[in-house]
Design an enzyme around this catalytic site. Sequence first.
Site, PDB file in Angstrom:
ATOM      1  N   GLU A  84       0.866  -1.196   0.000  1.00 12.68           N
ATOM      2  CA  GLU A  84       0.000   0.000   0.000  1.00 12.68           C
ATOM      3  C   GLU A  84       0.893   1.233   0.000  1.00 12.68           C
ATOM      4  OE1 GLU A  84      -2.902   0.214   3.253  1.00 12.68           O
ATOM      5  OE2 GLU A  84      -2.677   2.395   3.287  1.00 12.68           O
ATOM      6  N   GLU A 141      -2.601  11.838   2.884  1.00 14.36           N
ATOM      7  CA  GLU A 141      -3.361  11.359   4.038  1.00 14.36           C
ATOM      8  C   GLU A 141      -3.156  12.288   5.219  1.00 14.36           C
ATOM      9  OE1 GLU A 141      -2.612   7.305   5.337  1.00 14.36           O
ATOM     10  OE2 GLU A 141      -4.705   7.136   5.968  1.00 14.36           O
TER      11      GLU A 141
END
Length: 354
Positions: free
Chosen positions: A131, A136
């Site tokens: 990932e 974020e």
Amino acid sequence: MHFSLLLSLLLPGITSSYNIVDDFSGLDFFDRWDFYGNYDNLTLGDVVWLDEPTAFEQELALVNAAGNVIIKVDNFSNVPFNQKRNSVRITTQSSYDLGSLWVIDLVHLPFGCSVWPSIWTLGPDWPNGGEIDIIEGINLMPSNQYALHTTPGCIHTTPPTQTGNSTLVDCSQPSGCLVGELAPNSFQSGFAAADGGVYAAQFDYTGIFIWFWTRSNVPPSIVGSTPTSSIDLSDWGPPSASYVNTSCPIEQFFGPQKMVIDITLCGEWAGIPADYQQACAGAGPTGICYNDNVVGSGANYNDAYFEIKSVRTYTTAVPGPSAGVALGGKSNGSGSAFEIWWPWLLAGMMLTMM
Ligand SMILES: *[C@@H]1O[C@H](CO)[C@@H](O)[C@H](O)[C@H]1NC(C)=O
Ligand SMILES: *[C@@H]1O[C@H](CO)[C@@H](O)[C@H](O)[C@H]1NC(C)=O
Ligand SMILES: *[C@@H]1O[C@H](CO)[C@@H](O)[C@H](O)[C@H]1NC(C)=O
Ligand SMILES: *[C@@H]1O[C@H](CO)[C@@H](O)[C@H](O)[C@H]1NC(C)=O
Ligand SMILES: *[C@@H]1O[C@H](CO)[C@@H](O)[C@H](O)[C@H]1NC(C)=O
């Protein structure tokens, strides 16, 4: 010496040319993404990620008058206690293999207490396929945070070329191997006030490299790119996060990646009491993420939206008969770059001999 390294020393940037694969923008943006269509059973946030028809009907996914894509949290419904608020999570239908590059141009990122947005990629059979968290943040975090998530064995040793702030180095730990962006205006109201900016990530067997530029610093190669042009990385400068393959063999830990864009609320990160209260203790009467934000009118979610000018994906694959490989096939940058650049190699060799 590695072939492409030799080339880039002789002719900086020549090996770093990428061909366009997808231009996601404007009215066609949503055509090749899947909508989640279920409550958040992944990060346990207090949202329902709508299916495609409902997201369009409720205008949580739309294209605005400026031609930009909006992906947002419901800020107009009254949510009673014990119910969830509507939001959106979309995933590309295509997978992108080693040799891919993603360039994400935005003017607004979602923010606010309880808000947890992300633009990231994931491989098959998580965490086996890896990932990559490109954008974020949670609550009132002022700047963006990058991370990789992998199975045990992928370590982030900080290379000298990285401009970000490495904190956690073991990519298999729950938080992943984190790098904080140090350039101003990478998130929150500062990002919006600066008219946004561009994030880019290069997914290569030599490493995973992530850049951020605030609007006024976006390099000419990106400013001048079009939905059909190739792109050259030679004016990009050092990445903010640089995960080189020496301590993390990328091919071993990462499979073909799909891109995800989502916004959740509270949940396993933004809603953790210590994290939530540190930033947002004063945001409501109870100090509890769900109670003080999700429940009620939604008026506190006016900033909980992405406004995206474009997401472009690129590959190092050679144009022509083999060009389709980026869509789930194996594309391998450095190998195929030879076919394009061998005349330059000859030129370079001649220069060295002179
Ligand atoms: C989440 O919900 C979807 C749809 O019901 C289901 O297919 C999936 O297995 C669930 N995932 C988890 C981790 O529970
Ligand atoms: C880097 O991260 C650490 C840990 O979060 C923090 O204490 C430090 O202040 C950060 N450094 C900079 C320059 O922001
Ligand atoms: C790591 O990248 C270097 C070039 O920087 C390359 O020579 C080497 O083969 C790569 N190693 C692996 C395990 O992919
Ligand atoms: C929701 O937020 C948008 C800005 O993102 C704003 O234009 C709109 O007026 C808000 N809706 C309500 C009902 O407050
Ligand atoms: C990419 O190329 C390198 C060296 O050119 C090779 O070692 C590696 O196996 C290739 N990877 C893929 C996925 O084809």
